[in-house]
Write an enzyme that holds these catalytic residues in place. Sequence first.
Site, short mmCIF file in Angstrom:
data_model
loop_
_atom_site.label_atom_id
_atom_site.label_comp_id
_atom_site.label_asym_id
_atom_site.label_seq_id
_atom_site.Cartn_x
_atom_site.Cartn_y
_atom_site.Cartn_z
N ARG A 35 21.22 58.98 5.90
CA ARG A 35 21.88 58.93 4.59
C ARG A 35 21.41 60.04 3.67
NH1 ARG A 35 20.80 56.35 -0.07
NH2 ARG A 35 19.14 55.06 0.81
N TYR A 75 46.70 67.18 -3.60
CA TYR A 75 46.80 66.16 -2.55
C TYR A 75 46.89 64.79 -3.21
CZ TYR A 75 44.96 62.92 0.96
OH TYR A 75 44.75 61.84 1.77
N ASP A 110 39.79 72.84 -3.30
CA ASP A 110 40.09 72.22 -2.02
C ASP A 110 40.70 73.32 -1.16
OD1 ASP A 110 41.18 70.92 0.18
OD2 ASP A 110 41.83 69.18 -0.96
N LYS A 147 40.80 68.11 9.25
CA LYS A 147 41.97 68.94 9.50
C LYS A 147 41.62 70.14 10.40
CE LYS A 147 44.06 66.09 6.65
NZ LYS A 147 42.98 65.40 5.95
#
Length: 385
Positions: free
Chosen positions: A47, A101, A173, A198
């Site tokens: 983490r 988006y 982005d 992606k």
Amino acid sequence: MKKQRGLNTICTHSGELEDKQHKGAVSPLYMSTSYAFEGVEEKRYPRYFNTPNQVGLAKKMAALEHGEAAIIFGSGMAAISTSLFAFVKQGDHVVFQNTLYGGTSNLITEEFDKFGIGYSFTKNSKPASFEEEIKENTKVVYIETPSNPLLTVTDIKAIAEISKKHGLVSMIDNTFASPVNQNPIDFGIDVVLHSATKYMGGHSDILAGTAIATEAHLDKIFQKAKNFGGSLSDFTVWMLERSLKTLGLRVKAQNENALALAEFLQNEENVAKVYYPGLSSHPDHELAKSQMKGFGGMLSFELKEGLDPDLFQQKLKLIKSSMSLAGVESTMLSPAKTSHALLAPEERKAQGINDGLIRFSVGIEEKEDLMDDLKQALEEVKVKV
């Protein structure tokens, strides 16, 4: 000055872990979630984003985007939300590009008010529109270029300069472009974000995200990330590192195919409009040429009025009607029903996204085969009208 390695060399070798025991050619996979804390140089914990595989992959990500450091997340939205909240608090304000988006837009409208964070959307993607929205309490300027799904192009350098002028953190982005086609840090952007699901993953089998920036900015993101807990399993980290080795080769093939198919669709009598920055007819073509090395594998188009876009997608035989994007296989979808379904109809209309818009993620198949599939589906739709 140390010579910067070429793209495919970075993809193949940067951040790789040495297999000291067996001398294997690929990075070993360390699956442990528990590490020693006594007598070690670094206390590792998944983490905290510092397991061996996470650290190695972060080095590759940073090298790809010409940044100092990177952090790997469990999804693109984890990267976006954590990075935004790392730089804003109650009473602050963020300027967002108007074309984003759908998941990002939903995060803003659903969550920011709860935390007392103000926000403005620009009227358009022109630099002046961003500067008009800056307030005394603005902390971050956020862009996405090329945008999803209409492929609008924003002037990266101009936005970076405006942000620096006002002492703001600039974020982008960069998912649609990928590091192969666009490196925003070279233009002055502070934080680069990706849905690594992606192009970085590229095979439709990985969910991940990443943020790349300076060490100082990354430390702020890390401080928030360790509390939000958006880390990624080391097996998926290893899978992503493997996938990145072919990133340059895959994206180059997708660039070439997308340009050829955009030109093909533009000349089809049953296609009303094509959105692709590589076309000279695209309003942002010259800007795209100035900041992109390739125009990407994404395009969108609208059929002529009266032709059913849903039926058209049903008639495709090779191209898949499928969610997500950027895999080696070509896919299509209707943004109004998928990526931007969370937006209200009036919000989609304001962004120029109509119900008949089709988003086309071009894969690495032979372009002639893709053209044949498009032709037969268009013919089928004509027959059924």
